[in-house]
Design a protein around this motif. Structure first.
Motif, PDB file in Angstrom:
ATOM      1  N   ASN A  93       0.758  -1.513   0.019  1.00  0.00           N
ATOM      2  CA  ASN A  93      -0.101   0.009   0.355  1.00  0.00           C
ATOM      3  C   ASN A  93       0.962   1.549   0.127  1.00  0.00           C
ATOM      4  OD1 ASN A  93      -2.477  -1.433  -0.343  1.00  0.00           O
ATOM      5  ND2 ASN A  93      -3.245  -0.890   1.413  1.00  0.00           N
ATOM      6  N   LEU A  94       1.742   1.475  -0.990  1.00  0.00           N
ATOM      7  CA  LEU A  94       2.805   2.456  -1.043  1.00  0.00           C
ATOM      8  C   LEU A  94       1.939   3.175  -2.360  1.00  0.00           C
ATOM      9  CD1 LEU A  94       5.698   1.316  -1.040  1.00  0.00           C
ATOM     10  CD2 LEU A  94       4.805   2.057   0.945  1.00  0.00           C
ATOM     11  N   LEU A  95       2.058   4.433  -2.386  1.00  0.00           N
ATOM     12  CA  LEU A  95       1.107   5.592  -3.277  1.00  0.00           C
ATOM     13  C   LEU A  95       1.746   5.034  -4.282  1.00  0.00           C
ATOM     14  CD1 LEU A  95      -0.388   8.018  -1.968  1.00  0.00           C
ATOM     15  CD2 LEU A  95      -1.169   6.847  -2.198  1.00  0.00           C
ATOM     16  N   ARG A  97       2.650   6.712  -7.065  1.00  0.00           N
ATOM     17  CA  ARG A  97       3.134   8.056  -8.247  1.00  0.00           C
ATOM     18  C   ARG A  97       3.980   8.705  -7.287  1.00  0.00           C
ATOM     19  NH1 ARG A  97      -2.255   8.210  -9.074  1.00  0.00           N
ATOM     20  NH2 ARG A  97      -2.648   9.552  -7.649  1.00  0.00           N
ATOM     21  N   LEU A  98       4.788   8.421  -6.112  1.00  0.00           N
ATOM     22  CA  LEU A  98       5.149   9.000  -4.919  1.00  0.00           C
ATOM     23  C   LEU A  98       6.924   8.154  -4.537  1.00  0.00           C
ATOM     24  CD1 LEU A  98       3.418  10.454  -2.128  1.00  0.00           C
ATOM     25  CD2 LEU A  98       3.172  11.629  -4.149  1.00  0.00           C
ATOM     26  N   GLU A 102       9.092  10.449   0.177  1.00  0.00           N
ATOM     27  CA  GLU A 102       7.536  10.687  -0.074  1.00  0.00           C
ATOM     28  C   GLU A 102       6.853  10.104   0.025  1.00  0.00           C
ATOM     29  OE1 GLU A 102       7.891  14.260  -4.364  1.00  0.00           O
ATOM     30  OE2 GLU A 102       7.187  11.634  -4.278  1.00  0.00           O
ATOM     31  N   LEU A 106       4.595  10.897   4.170  1.00  0.00           N
ATOM     32  CA  LEU A 106       3.357  11.069   3.946  1.00  0.00           C
ATOM     33  C   LEU A 106       2.383  11.453   5.332  1.00  0.00           C
ATOM     34  CD1 LEU A 106       1.282  11.601   1.762  1.00  0.00           C
ATOM     35  CD2 LEU A 106       0.867   9.210   1.488  1.00  0.00           C
ATOM     36  N   ARG A 154       7.462   4.356   6.586  1.00  0.00           N
ATOM     37  CA  ARG A 154       6.570   4.611   6.389  1.00  0.00           C
ATOM     38  C   ARG A 154       5.895   4.648   7.666  1.00  0.00           C
ATOM     39  NH1 ARG A 154       1.884   4.226   2.043  1.00  0.00           N
ATOM     40  NH2 ARG A 154       1.723   2.193   3.489  1.00  0.00           N
TER      41      ARG A 154
END
Lengths: 225, 391
Positions: A93-95, A97-98, A102, A106, A154
């Motif tokens: 569950n990483l974004l 596009r980042l 980044e 978050l 994260r």
């Protein structure tokens, strides 16, 4: 630190009521390394959602640092999640596009940490999981193990009281999984409280304490390994 | 501020979606700015061409019931009024002109006095215009418009040549500069002859039409009053009254009417353009809705790691806002380019009016926010576990 008492969570499935959690009680102490093992459908994901404050129980009590949180609003829960819980998911569950950096920044953004401090902490967290040289990489440019490390970084960067990992090795090969488990152990040694939820007995056995959940009930408690 | 940079990252991260979202707004703004500029440009063109006829000019039509009291010397009295510059009677007809073997059928015969070219702002290319002796002597002389001169005499110098009309022979004494086709129609086919001669040839004695110019555009109202007073005196022996015997037309009133007409046209085009913008806004909402369901998982992740409803809401709102502002500005830029290209093609002057630009961009931002709001609020209400379960 966390105290669950008689937690009940019901779902209705095709008009039939299912008790996903049936009067679950457990407690997690500061600095613990706990695993909860159970087959699929045992209610372990529901339990994780409730411990992680993603969902509220239908009845029972949840004390976080002595505060009863079952009546909190969504907004208050969001704040508690942000400050107390670091999530690690099976699917990372990483974004996408980042960049790694980044992604790690978050949760700090949501904690309203200033840019300089945020960057420093995110870099430190990535350093801690051994990805100091991969700050600018997008998730797609990283291996599964590295992605999961970004997810751990994260969770760490937010300095949560509890790191909550849901099948953290589920999408990884056994070798990478072993490396990851070693990282968890190392983090626990440095004082982090860790809860791993899994169906894999091998993974569960690496925690210092292990609980088994079957049919929505905590059925047995294993001792320290 | 954080939400702002997050929104920017999200826009940059999905260029295709961002572009499609902006496209609606770009087209909407483009439609508004270009259509309004064209409407405005043609309105200015119409206004300009009427103003070039002289807004300080009146045309008077007289319909006497009994005897027509107007004479040339009475018109001289009117010309002596302080607010009035020039007065010239006119009498027009058409017919075939002949010069040798050449026939010219489109000529427009105009009998008038030396004051006329000044009222209309005509200038001579060569020769001279009518003179007072021409009027007094009923000389058979004529001044030709460009087209009439060329049609009758080709490339020859028309001055000194002669042509015949209804058996009368005229000598050309002057040729006018090009007049062009104006809204009044009188163009370069004109054949000007002395008024007194015209009365006789056309068997139409008396003055039923005349043109008046005011001293300057600021004295148009006084001039109009002078004309009316003068006509009232002529037609009812001093008492104000029989105003049905004459009509005074002012260019300014024609201008008003035309400006109303073009104003309506502008409003209509602006309406069409507003619909285009609205459709663009619906496009934004559509894309934002799709993007919410597409990004449900992302919303779930953000919520799991601590984003509050407000954070998600403001992120999506700012995304919509930034997209519509950028789209609006691109639309504005493109309109400027299109107008620049169209200008020589339509040969009317086109420009982006700052007000229209402001309204168009303002409206696009408004629409971006309004249509961004619904999907944003929908996104912010998603429960984290449901969002996370979404694949």
């Amino acid at each position: 630190m966390i105290e669950l008492r008689d937690i009940v969570k019901k779902y209705s499935l095709g008009g039939e009521e299912i008790r996903a959690l049936d009067r679950v009680s457990l407690s997690i102490e500061e600095g613990e390394y706990l695993s909860i093992i159970g087959p699929s459908g045992s209610g372990k994901s529901t339990l994780m959602n409730i411990i992680g404050l993603l969902d509220l129980p239908d009845s029972g009590s949840y004390l976080l640092d002595g505060r009863e949180v079952t009546h909190y609003s969504q907004r208050q829960l969001a704040r508690l999640r942000s400050e107390h819980i670091g999530f690690i998911f099976q699917g990372f569950n990483l974004l996408s596009r980042l960049s790694a950096l980044e992604n790690v920044e978050l949760p700090l953004i949501y904690q309203k940490v200033g840019p300089a401090e945020r960057r420093r902490r995110a870099e430190a967290a990535l350093e801690q999981v051994g990805l100091g040289g991969r700050l600018r990489h997008k998730p797609s440019e990283l291996s599964g193990g590295q992605q999961q490390r970004v997810a751990i970084a994260r969770a760490l960067a937010a300095r949560p009281q509890l790191i909550l990992a849901d099948e953290p090795t589920g999408n990884l090969d056994s070798h990478t999984g072993q490396d990851l488990m070693a990282l968890f152990r190392q983090l626990n040694d440095s004082g982090k409280t860790i809860l791993i939820i899994t169906h894999d007995a091998g993974v569960a056995a690496q925690a210092r304490r292990s609980l088994r959940i079957v049919d929505g009930r905590i059925s047995s408690e294993g001792g320290a390994v | 501020m954080q939400s702002f940079s997050m929104a920017l990252k999200s826009i940059a991260g999905n260029r295709m979606r961002s572009f499609l979202t902006m496209l609606g707004i770009i087209i909407g703004v483009l439609a508004i700015v270009v259509l309004v500029a064209i409407a405005q440009g043609s309105s200015d063109y119409v206004t300009g061409s009427i103003e070039s006829l002289g807004t300080n000019m009146f045309s008077v039509m007289v319909r006497p019931r009994r005897e027509n009291p107007l004479t040339l010397s009475k018109l001289d009295d009117l010309a002596a009024e302080p607010s009035i510059a020039r007065v010239a009677p006119t009498l027009s007809s058409s017919g075939t002109l002949k010069a040798g073997l050449t026939q010219y059928e489109d000529g427009s015969l105009l009998a008038t006095t030396p004051a006329y070219p000044e009222i209309r702002g005509w200038t001579l290319r060569s020769g001279r215009f009518l003179t007072q002796p021409d009027i007094d002597n009923r000389s058979f002389v004529a001044v030709l418009g460009q087209e009439a001169a060329t049609e009758l005499f080709g490339t020859l110098n028309a001055i000194g040549q002669s042509f015949s009309y209804q058996g009368y022979s005229f000598t050309v004494v002057g040729v006018l500069d090009e007049i062009g086709t104006s809204l009044l129609g009188s163009g370069d086919n004109v054949v000007v002859i002395p008024f007194t001669l015209g009365e006789r040839i056309l068997k139409s004695p008396g003055i039923s039409n005349f043109y008046v110019s005011a001293q300057d555009p600021d004295h148009v109202t006084e001039a109009e009053q002078s004309i009316k007073d003068f006509l009232d005196r002529q037609f009812s022996g001093g008492a104000a009254g029989d105003s049905s015997a004459y009509n005074v037309y002012n260019q300014a009133s024609v201008l008003d009417t035309l400006q109303q007409a073009t104003g309506t046209l502008t409003m209509m085009l602006a309406g069409i353009a507003a619909i285009a913008l609205l459709v663009g806004g619906i496009g934004i909402m559509n894309i934002m809705l799709v993007s919410v369901s597409e990004r449900t998982r992302e919303i779930g992740i953000r919520k799991a790691i601590g984003a509050t409803r407000g954070r998600i809401l403001s992120q999506f709102l700012i995304e919509a806002l930034v997209l519509s502002v950028i789209g609006g500005l691109i639309g504005l830029l493109l309109s400027a380019v299109i107008l620049y290209v169209l200008e020589p093609l339509l040969s009317i002057s086109l420009s982006v009016s700052p007000q229209v630009a402001l309204i168009a961009v303002g409206f696009s931002v408004f629409i971006g926010v309004v249509f961004g709001l619904y999907p944003a609020s929908k996104a912010s209400k998603l429960r984290p576990i449901e969002a996370l379960r979404h694949e």
